[in-house]
Design a protein around this motif. Sequence first.
Motif, short mmCIF file in Angstrom:
data_model
loop_
_atom_site.label_atom_id
_atom_site.label_comp_id
_atom_site.label_asym_id
_atom_site.label_seq_id
_atom_site.Cartn_x
_atom_site.Cartn_y
_atom_site.Cartn_z
N ALA A 420 19.96 80.11 -12.18
CA ALA A 420 21.37 80.73 -11.47
C ALA A 420 20.86 81.82 -10.69
CB ALA A 420 22.35 81.42 -12.84
N LEU A 421 21.68 81.91 -9.33
CA LEU A 421 21.49 82.82 -8.38
C LEU A 421 22.64 83.75 -8.64
CD1 LEU A 421 20.52 80.40 -5.33
CD2 LEU A 421 19.10 82.19 -6.72
N HIS A 605 20.27 92.21 -1.26
CA HIS A 605 19.94 92.59 0.37
C HIS A 605 18.46 91.48 0.66
CE1 HIS A 605 22.57 95.69 0.29
NE2 HIS A 605 21.86 96.38 -0.44
N GLY A 606 18.83 90.26 0.24
CA GLY A 606 17.81 89.23 0.70
C GLY A 606 16.50 89.35 -0.02
N GLN A 607 16.43 90.18 -1.07
CA GLN A 607 14.99 90.15 -1.81
C GLN A 607 15.51 89.86 -3.31
OE1 GLN A 607 14.26 94.47 -0.96
NE2 GLN A 607 12.39 93.53 0.09
N LEU A 608 14.53 89.20 -3.90
CA LEU A 608 14.40 88.87 -5.47
C LEU A 608 14.07 90.10 -5.95
CD1 LEU A 608 15.07 86.86 -7.44
CD2 LEU A 608 12.52 85.98 -6.82
N ILE A 609 15.27 90.62 -6.93
CA ILE A 609 14.62 91.91 -7.45
C ILE A 609 14.51 91.66 -9.16
CG2 ILE A 609 15.75 93.60 -5.86
CD1 ILE A 609 18.10 93.55 -7.76
N GLU A 610 15.29 90.86 -9.53
CA GLU A 610 14.96 90.54 -10.96
C GLU A 610 15.08 89.16 -11.32
OE1 GLU A 610 17.77 92.53 -13.43
OE2 GLU A 610 17.47 94.34 -12.37
N LYS A 611 14.12 88.60 -12.22
CA LYS A 611 13.89 87.24 -12.54
C LYS A 611 13.62 87.01 -13.98
CE LYS A 611 10.18 85.44 -10.87
NZ LYS A 611 9.01 84.85 -9.79
N SER A 613 15.37 85.35 -18.12
CA SER A 613 16.41 84.65 -18.94
C SER A 613 17.59 85.72 -18.92
CB SER A 613 16.15 84.07 -20.16
OG SER A 613 15.85 85.19 -20.90
N HIS A 614 18.67 85.25 -19.40
CA HIS A 614 19.91 86.14 -19.66
C HIS A 614 19.37 87.40 -20.65
CE1 HIS A 614 23.77 87.92 -20.71
NE2 HIS A 614 23.45 87.47 -22.04
N ARG A 615 18.73 86.79 -21.63
CA ARG A 615 18.26 87.64 -22.71
C ARG A 615 17.12 88.67 -22.32
NH1 ARG A 615 19.99 87.02 -27.67
NH2 ARG A 615 20.92 85.12 -28.27
N GLU A 616 16.27 88.10 -21.42
CA GLU A 616 15.24 89.09 -20.69
C GLU A 616 15.70 90.06 -19.87
OE1 GLU A 616 11.87 85.65 -20.91
OE2 GLU A 616 12.92 85.96 -19.22
#
Length: 653
Positions: A420-421, A605-611, A613-616
Motif C-alpha cells: 500500500a502506498l 514530498h517524494g521521499q520514502l519516510i516509513e516502511k 506492516s500496519h502493526r509495525e
Amino acid sequence: MAMPPMGGRMPPNYQRPKPPASIKDLPRYLKEVFGGFFKRFFYILKLVWNTGHWIPLLLAFVALFKGVTPVIGSLISQRILNSLQAVIQTGPQPESTFRSSPILYLLIALIVYRLLILVVNNISSALNRIAGEKVVKEVKEQIMTKSKEIDLASFDNAAFYEKMENAEREAGHRPLHILTQTLGIISSVIELISFMVVLLSAPGLSWITFVVIGVSIPSAIINFVYRRKNFRYMRFSSKERRQMNYFSGVLVDKDLVKEVRLYDLADSFIGRYFTAFKAYYKGLRKLILTEGAWQVFFSVITGVTNLVFYIMIAKRVFTGEFQIGDYTLYTGAIASVATSISTLIASTGTIYEGTLFIDNLIAFMNEKQTIIPCCQPAEQVTHGAEHTIEFQDVSFRYPGTRKDVLQNVSFTIQPGQTLALVGLNGAGKTTLIKLLTRLYDPTAGRILLDGKDLKTYDIKSLYQTFGIIFQDFGKYALSVKENIQLGDIHKEGSMETVAYAARQSTAGDYIDKLPRGYDTPLMRIFEQDGLELSIGQWHKLAIARAFYANSDIMILDEPTASLDPMAEQEIFNQFDQLRNNKTTVFVSHRLSSATIADQILVIEHGQLIEKGSHRELMAQKGKYYDLFTTQSKRYVTQEGEGNNRVLQDNCNK
Ligand code: ADP
C-alpha cells in the motif's frame, strides 16, 4: 481568384527564418526559406503519392488541362465570330452551303470543347473528393499509429501537445489542398504564357502585354501582402480567438452547464466573449478596410487601362483592321493575363503558408520514442508466474520541471505481497506507479522486475503484466460488456468471464438490474438510450476491467476515491480474497484499506519516510500513526459506528 484561407492558425512549431542581417547573409536566408519550403513540399508530395499514385497524376493532368483549355476556347470563339462576320460582309448565303462552311465545324469543335471541360471537371471534382477522404484517412492513420508509440512524457509537454493537436486538426485536409494549389500554379503559368503569346502576336498590340502585366503586378502584390498580413494578424490574435472559442464553448459544455446555470455565469462568459472579440476585431477591421482601399485604387487603375485598351481594339474593328472575333480574343486575353498573374502570386503565398502547417505533422512524426527496450533481443516477462519488484535508489523529475518528484526511493515487493502506498496528495504515489509500469523512466536509479531492469523487457510483454486502474480511469462510450472486455482485448472472453469479473468488483449488482444488462450502451454520446453511470458505478466497472484482465500484478491507484466507505471496504475485502495471491500495489487515501497490506510505504514530498506492516508502523508512532489515528477519529465522528467497526476489524487482522 483563389484566396488564401483566412483565420488559419499559425503553426506553433514554425520558426520563422531569421531575416538577413546584411546582403551577405541573404543566401543563408533564401536557403532557409526555400530549403524549408521544398522539404515540406516534398513531404506532402510523398504523403499524397503514398496514399494513391493516381492522385498526384490526376491533379497534374487536371492542372495541364485547365492551363491549356482557356486559350483553345478563346481561339475557337474568335474563329466562329470572324467567320460569321465574313458571312455578314459577303452577304446572305444559301442554306445548303452551311453544311460545308467552317462555321459548322467550329461550332462542333466548341461543343466538343465545352463537353470535354464539363466531363473533365465533373470527373476530377468527384475524384478530388475521393482523394481528399483518402488523404485525410492516410494522415489520421499515420497519426494514430504514431501516437501508439509516443512517450507519455511527450504528452506532458505543452508545446508538443499543441503540435499534436494541430497535426490532428490541420494535417488531414491541408496536403491535398496545397498540392492542388501548387498544380494550379502550373495552370496559371500555361494560361498566362498562352494568352501573352496571343497578345504578342496581335499586330500592333504586343506592347499592351507589358502594360497589362505592369498594372496587374502591384495589385497582385498588394493582395499577397495583405494575405500575409491577415495570416500574421491571425497568429498574433490567436489568444483572443482561442478565448472566444473557449468562452462560447463554456456555455454549451455538457460538464459545465450545471455550474453555469446555478451560478448564473452565462452573461459573464458572454461578456468575456465580447471583450475578446473587441480586441480581435479592432485590428482586423483596420486590415480589411485598408486592404479594401488599396483594392479599390487598383481596380480603378485596371478599369481605366482596360477601357483604354478596349477602345483601341474596338477602334481597329471599326477601321476594319480587326474582325469582331479578334476583339473578343484580345480583350479576353487582357483579362486572362491579369487574372493569371494575380492567381499566381496569391497561390504562391497560400502554398507557402500552407506548407508551414505541415511542420506540425513532420515534427510529430519525427518525435523520438525513448520508452523502448534498451537491448535486443528484449526480455519477455514470464506471464502467469509470481513476480518480485525492486526499486533501487529511484529518483524522478518530470520533463521540463525543476524539482524531483521522487528522491532515492528503495524498496522490494516480494512475490504475492500486497503493497500500500500512503501519503498526502502530491506526495508522488501515482508517479511511483507510472515508473513501476514503465510509462516513464527514472531519472536516476533502477527498477527491477524479477531481477532484471524494466528497460530490458519488451514493452508489450511488460505492459501485459500489469492490470491497472488509475485515478482517472477510462470511461468509454461502449457497452457495459465492452467496457469490461477492454481489460484484455486479446482475450476471447466469454460472457461468463465478463460477468464473473463484474461480480468480483461488485459492479454485477447494478448491471444485473439494467434493462439491457451487459449490452447497455454507456454514455449518451452515440445512443439515445445510452446510460449515464454515477462515478462510483464507473469506478466499479473499471475495477471489473482489471479483474477481467487477470494480469500478474494488480495496481489500483486510489481505487476507491469515488466510493463510499462501506463500498470501499467491501471491494477491498473482496479484492484481498480474490486476488489469488497476485502481487498487488494500491494507493488509497483511506488508511483503513492499507491495513490489509503486507507492506505499507509512507511517502512524503517524494521521499520514502516509513516502511513496514500496519502493526509495525503503528508501533513506530510516526507519520503513519498520526495519519491513521486522525482518520480513524474522523470515521468515529463522521461515518458512525458501523464503519468504525469495519476499520477496527481490519486493523485487528
Ligand atoms: P500523488 O499521487 O501522491 O497525489 P502525484 O504522483 O500525482 O502525487 O504527483 C506528485 C507531484 O508531481 C505533484 O507535485 C504533481 O504536481 C507533480 N506532477 C504530477 N504529474 C505531473 C506531470 N505530468 N508533469 C509535471 N509534474 C507532475
